[in-house]
Design a protein around this motif. Structure first.
Motif, PDB file in Angstrom:
ATOM      1  N   ALA A 146       0.823  -1.204   0.000  1.00  0.00           N
ATOM      2  CA  ALA A 146       0.000   0.000   0.000  1.00  0.00           C
ATOM      3  C   ALA A 146       0.860   1.258   0.000  1.00  0.00           C
ATOM      4  O   ALA A 146       0.558   2.239  -0.705  1.00  0.00           O
ATOM      5  CB  ALA A 146      -0.933  -0.010   1.209  1.00  0.00           C
ATOM      6  N   LEU A 147       1.944   1.241   0.768  1.00  0.00           N
ATOM      7  CA  LEU A 147       2.850   2.390   0.796  1.00  0.00           C
ATOM      8  C   LEU A 147       3.544   2.583  -0.551  1.00  0.00           C
ATOM      9  O   LEU A 147       3.693   3.714  -1.031  1.00  0.00           O
ATOM     10  CB  LEU A 147       3.886   2.200   1.915  1.00  0.00           C
ATOM     11  N   TRP A 148       3.954   1.471  -1.169  1.00  0.00           N
ATOM     12  CA  TRP A 148       4.629   1.554  -2.470  1.00  0.00           C
ATOM     13  C   TRP A 148       3.653   2.086  -3.526  1.00  0.00           C
ATOM     14  O   TRP A 148       4.013   2.915  -4.366  1.00  0.00           O
ATOM     15  CB  TRP A 148       5.161   0.178  -2.873  1.00  0.00           C
ATOM     16  N   PHE A 149       2.411   1.603  -3.468  1.00  0.00           N
ATOM     17  CA  PHE A 149       1.407   2.024  -4.441  1.00  0.00           C
ATOM     18  C   PHE A 149       1.131   3.519  -4.312  1.00  0.00           C
ATOM     19  O   PHE A 149       0.999   4.225  -5.323  1.00  0.00           O
ATOM     20  CB  PHE A 149       0.122   1.224  -4.210  1.00  0.00           C
ATOM     21  N   ALA A 150       1.073   4.001  -3.075  1.00  0.00           N
ATOM     22  CA  ALA A 150       0.786   5.420  -2.840  1.00  0.00           C
ATOM     23  C   ALA A 150       1.981   6.319  -3.127  1.00  0.00           C
ATOM     24  O   ALA A 150       1.812   7.533  -3.293  1.00  0.00           O
ATOM     25  CB  ALA A 150       0.341   5.628  -1.396  1.00  0.00           C
ATOM     26  N   GLY A 151       3.195   5.728  -3.196  1.00  0.00           N
ATOM     27  CA  GLY A 151       4.400   6.506  -3.433  1.00  0.00           C
ATOM     28  C   GLY A 151       4.969   6.293  -4.827  1.00  0.00           C
ATOM     29  O   GLY A 151       4.573   6.990  -5.782  1.00  0.00           O
ATOM     30  N   PRO A 152       5.903   5.347  -4.994  1.00  0.00           N
ATOM     31  CA  PRO A 152       6.524   5.134  -6.300  1.00  0.00           C
ATOM     32  C   PRO A 152       5.535   4.849  -7.435  1.00  0.00           C
ATOM     33  O   PRO A 152       5.697   5.378  -8.534  1.00  0.00           O
ATOM     34  CB  PRO A 152       7.439   3.930  -6.055  1.00  0.00           C
ATOM     35  N   THR A 153       4.510   4.034  -7.178  1.00  0.00           N
ATOM     36  CA  THR A 153       3.565   3.719  -8.259  1.00  0.00           C
ATOM     37  C   THR A 153       2.800   4.963  -8.695  1.00  0.00           C
ATOM     38  O   THR A 153       2.595   5.204  -9.890  1.00  0.00           O
ATOM     39  CB  THR A 153       2.579   2.618  -7.822  1.00  0.00           C
ATOM     40  N   ARG A 154       2.393   5.769  -7.712  1.00  0.00           N
ATOM     41  CA  ARG A 154       1.688   7.016  -8.040  1.00  0.00           C
ATOM     42  C   ARG A 154       2.555   7.920  -8.919  1.00  0.00           C
ATOM     43  O   ARG A 154       2.047   8.576  -9.849  1.00  0.00           O
ATOM     44  CB  ARG A 154       1.299   7.751  -6.757  1.00  0.00           C
ATOM     45  N   LEU A 155       3.852   7.970  -8.635  1.00  0.00           N
ATOM     46  CA  LEU A 155       4.756   8.772  -9.458  1.00  0.00           C
ATOM     47  C   LEU A 155       4.954   8.161 -10.838  1.00  0.00           C
ATOM     48  O   LEU A 155       4.976   8.849 -11.855  1.00  0.00           O
ATOM     49  CB  LEU A 155       6.110   8.914  -8.759  1.00  0.00           C
ATOM     50  N   SER A 156       5.071   6.825 -10.896  1.00  0.00           N
ATOM     51  CA  SER A 156       5.341   6.149 -12.166  1.00  0.00           C
ATOM     52  C   SER A 156       4.212   6.330 -13.172  1.00  0.00           C
ATOM     53  O   SER A 156       4.458   6.526 -14.367  1.00  0.00           O
ATOM     54  CB  SER A 156       5.592   4.656 -11.926  1.00  0.00           C
ATOM     55  N   VAL A 157       2.968   6.233 -12.716  1.00  0.00           N
ATOM     56  CA  VAL A 157       1.855   6.279 -13.672  1.00  0.00           C
ATOM     57  C   VAL A 157       1.840   7.585 -14.462  1.00  0.00           C
ATOM     58  O   VAL A 157       1.339   7.628 -15.594  1.00  0.00           O
ATOM     59  CB  VAL A 157       0.485   6.075 -12.978  1.00  0.00           C
ATOM     60  N   ARG A 158       2.415   8.641 -13.913  1.00  0.00           N
ATOM     61  CA  ARG A 158       2.389   9.935 -14.578  1.00  0.00           C
ATOM     62  C   ARG A 158       3.259   9.967 -15.835  1.00  0.00           C
ATOM     63  O   ARG A 158       3.104  10.863 -16.674  1.00  0.00           O
ATOM     64  CB  ARG A 158       2.819  11.040 -13.605  1.00  0.00           C
ATOM     65  N   ALA A 159       4.154   8.987 -15.968  1.00  0.00           N
ATOM     66  CA  ALA A 159       4.996   8.929 -17.162  1.00  0.00           C
ATOM     67  C   ALA A 159       4.307   8.228 -18.322  1.00  0.00           C
ATOM     68  O   ALA A 159       4.818   8.259 -19.450  1.00  0.00           O
ATOM     69  CB  ALA A 159       6.308   8.216 -16.832  1.00  0.00           C
ATOM     70  N   TYR A 160       3.165   7.605 -18.061  1.00  0.00           N
ATOM     71  CA  TYR A 160       2.476   6.830 -19.092  1.00  0.00           C
ATOM     72  C   TYR A 160       1.376   7.654 -19.737  1.00  0.00           C
ATOM     73  O   TYR A 160       0.582   8.306 -19.060  1.00  0.00           O
ATOM     74  CB  TYR A 160       1.908   5.540 -18.492  1.00  0.00           C
ATOM     75  N   ALA A 161       1.337   7.589 -21.053  1.00  0.00           N
ATOM     76  CA  ALA A 161       0.313   8.327 -21.787  1.00  0.00           C
ATOM     77  C   ALA A 161      -1.060   7.708 -21.608  1.00  0.00           C
ATOM     78  O   ALA A 161      -2.077   8.393 -21.774  1.00  0.00           O
ATOM     79  CB  ALA A 161       0.679   8.382 -23.271  1.00  0.00           C
ATOM     80  N   ALA A 162      -1.108   6.399 -21.293  1.00  0.00           N
ATOM     81  CA  ALA A 162      -2.387   5.729 -21.039  1.00  0.00           C
ATOM     82  C   ALA A 162      -2.150   4.570 -20.089  1.00  0.00           C
ATOM     83  O   ALA A 162      -1.179   3.817 -20.236  1.00  0.00           O
ATOM     84  CB  ALA A 162      -3.012   5.229 -22.341  1.00  0.00           C
ATOM     85  N   ILE A 163      -3.015   4.447 -19.119  1.00  0.00           N
ATOM     86  CA  ILE A 163      -3.035   3.291 -18.222  1.00  0.00           C
ATOM     87  C   ILE A 163      -4.289   2.495 -18.560  1.00  0.00           C
ATOM     88  O   ILE A 163      -5.405   3.015 -18.525  1.00  0.00           O
ATOM     89  CB  ILE A 163      -3.071   3.707 -16.740  1.00  0.00           C
ATOM     90  N   VAL A 164      -4.084   1.223 -18.905  1.00  0.00           N
ATOM     91  CA  VAL A 164      -5.195   0.348 -19.300  1.00  0.00           C
ATOM     92  C   VAL A 164      -5.400  -0.697 -18.209  1.00  0.00           C
ATOM     93  O   VAL A 164      -4.458  -1.402 -17.831  1.00  0.00           O
ATOM     94  CB  VAL A 164      -4.921  -0.338 -20.645  1.00  0.00           C
ATOM     95  N   ALA A 165      -6.614  -0.790 -17.710  1.00  0.00           N
ATOM     96  CA  ALA A 165      -6.979  -1.820 -16.734  1.00  0.00           C
ATOM     97  C   ALA A 165      -7.686  -2.951 -17.465  1.00  0.00           C
ATOM     98  O   ALA A 165      -8.502  -2.712 -18.355  1.00  0.00           O
ATOM     99  CB  ALA A 165      -7.887  -1.246 -15.662  1.00  0.00           C
ATOM    100  N   CYS A 166      -7.382  -4.189 -17.073  1.00  0.00           N
ATOM    101  CA  CYS A 166      -8.024  -5.333 -17.732  1.00  0.00           C
ATOM    102  C   CYS A 166      -9.281  -5.773 -16.994  1.00  0.00           C
ATOM    103  O   CYS A 166      -9.902  -6.769 -17.374  1.00  0.00           O
ATOM    104  CB  CYS A 166      -7.038  -6.490 -17.878  1.00  0.00           C
ATOM    105  N   SER A 167      -9.672  -5.040 -15.962  1.00  0.00           N
ATOM    106  CA  SER A 167     -10.927  -5.318 -15.262  1.00  0.00           C
ATOM    107  C   SER A 167     -11.382  -4.038 -14.580  1.00  0.00           C
ATOM    108  O   SER A 167     -10.595  -3.100 -14.369  1.00  0.00           O
ATOM    109  CB  SER A 167     -10.740  -6.428 -14.222  1.00  0.00           C
ATOM    110  N   GLU A 168     -12.656  -4.003 -14.212  1.00  0.00           N
ATOM    111  CA  GLU A 168     -13.175  -2.828 -13.525  1.00  0.00           C
ATOM    112  C   GLU A 168     -12.596  -2.699 -12.121  1.00  0.00           C
ATOM    113  O   GLU A 168     -12.434  -1.591 -11.603  1.00  0.00           O
ATOM    114  CB  GLU A 168     -14.702  -2.885 -13.482  1.00  0.00           C
ATOM    115  N   SER A 169     -12.260  -3.837 -11.487  1.00  0.00           N
ATOM    116  CA  SER A 169     -11.648  -3.758 -10.158  1.00  0.00           C
ATOM    117  C   SER A 169     -10.269  -3.114 -10.250  1.00  0.00           C
ATOM    118  O   SER A 169      -9.897  -2.302  -9.394  1.00  0.00           O
ATOM    119  CB  SER A 169     -11.554  -5.146  -9.526  1.00  0.00           C
TER     120      SER A 169
END
Length: 396
Positions: A146-169
């Motif tokens: 949870a800490l990693w998701f709220a920190g590094p992952t939150r920063l990483s997603v900003r470099a992607y032009a699109a984030i695609v989820a394979c499910s609604e969850s």
């Protein structure tokens, strides 16, 4: 937010050079590997130049180093060395393999996801990522995750032009940290691979397919088999992950199930199809799935699914009534649900005018032709700077 519409798109003005980056790939078999392989094949069929960069050792067989370059099933594969744990393998040489890629498509959230994101100002490649369940497949180290998701992952997603989820969850998980929202494109499924392969005659034979990992809760599946008693068979098909063949074999022996439960490791498609032909029901005690690909494959084969109500399976149940859900923490309840599913199947087969229930499920939304077209639409929106419109979007 359904994300199930089979959107169509025209072909781009010119073929694109697409690079898929994924930690494990062919010859390994699993849900992630199958998704990337099928997407790559379909994109190549559409005229794009497609490569896959992956690690040079399989987590299930880490002592064997695979060829640095290989072409398997029509896909060009480049493999690179790594160090560290298979949970977060470090492979910095990925940057030497970007080549002439017009677009980089990263699969799953791991070292590749973070490293390519933080180096984006230097390599400057447009990037798309597919979540594939993130890294929340088990509750292990949940606070750290949870800490990693709220920190590094939150920063990483900003470099992607699109984030695609394979499910609604997945979309609900990533939407709060993704500026601009998350595009939902459910995984495609090869509906021809196992089509109609299930036994024509009802059998008290169960099949499960997937990695031997803790989140699959094979221990609960074995407990359900013990509750079912004599006259039933279970075939467990997959590859080792964080549960070894030795550990599974020992548990089967401890429960006295050696005559009724068999393990089948590393099988190819024809061999799996043959086992499906000896089975009538698909079972899964999995606590977490990014999408539920094996369950859709089971439906395409004509197997009747009985599964644990994780979020992905519950989502599929709303679309496919043939699926039975029950809590695999209670072996007696599961045994009853399996018996009921078998009885319903047997009754439908006894009626000459009755419909074959498994064949009644409409699975057309999962065909790879439509799924690949939606991904190409996302790519084109990224490369041309247009608004996304290939799938449903979850607002931030």
């Amino acid at each position: 937010m359904s994300g199930m519409t089979d959107s169509r798109t025209t072909l781009p003005a010119r073929p694109r050079s697409i690079l898929h980056v994924v930690r494990q790939f062919l010859p390994n078999r699993g849900g992630l590997e199958d998704v990337v392989a099928n997407l790559a094949r379909e994109q190549a069929r559409l005229g794009h130049r497609v490569r896959v960069v992956t690690l040079d050792r399989l987590f299930s067989n880490p002592d064997v180093r695979l060829p640095a370059r290989e072409r398997l099933e029509g896909i060009d594969i480049e493999r690179i060395p790594f160090s560290g744990s298979h949970r977060y393998p470090l492979a910095p040489s990925v940057f030497r393999h970007l080549g002439d890629a017009d677009l980089v498509h990263v699969h799953a959230v791991d070292f590749f996801f973070d490293a390519l994101a933080f180096a984006r100002p230097f390599h400057r490649r447009p990037m798309v990522a597919t979540t594939h369940g993130g890294f929340f497949h088990t509750n292990a180290q949940s606070r750290l995750k949870a800490l990693w998701f709220a920190g590094p992952t939150r920063l990483s997603v900003r470099a992607y032009a699109a984030i695609v989820a394979c499910s609604e969850s997945d979309a609900r998980m990533f939407a709060p940290i993704t500026p601009g929202g998350v595009t939902v494109i459910p995984n495609g499924v090869d509906l021809d691979k196992f089509a109609g392969a299930a036994s024509a005659e009802p059998r008290r034979a169960l099949l499960t397919i997937g990695r031997f990992s803790h989140n699959k809760r094979l221990d609960r599946l074995l407990a359900a088999m013990r509750a079912l008693g004599p006259g039933w068979r279970l075939r467990i098909v997959g590859v080792p992950s964080d549960v070894t063949v030795e550990a599974l074999t020992a548990e089967i022996d401890r429960l006295g199930l050696t005559e009724t439960v068999t393990l089948h490791v590393g099988l190819d498609v024809p061999a799996i199809r043959a086992l499906i032909g000896q089975s009538s029901l698909f079972v899964s005690a999995s606590e977490y799935e990014g999408f539920g690909l094996a369950l859709i494959e089971a439906l395409s084969a004509g197997l009747v699914p009985v599964a644990h109500p994780n979020e992905a399976f519950a989502w599929l149940k709303r679309r496919h009534p043939l699926i039975s859900l029950c809590d695999f923490a209670d072996p007696a309840t599961v045994a009853g649900a399996i018996r009921d599913a078998y009885d319903s199947l047997a009754e439908s087969r006894l009626d000459p005018g009755g419909a074959n229930l498994p064949a009644a499920e409409d699975l057309s939304a999962y065909r790879w032709s439509g799924v690949a077209a939606r991904y190409v639409a996302v790519y084109e929106a990224v490369l041309t700077g247009k608004d996304r419109g290939a799938g449903s979007s979850t607002p931030r």
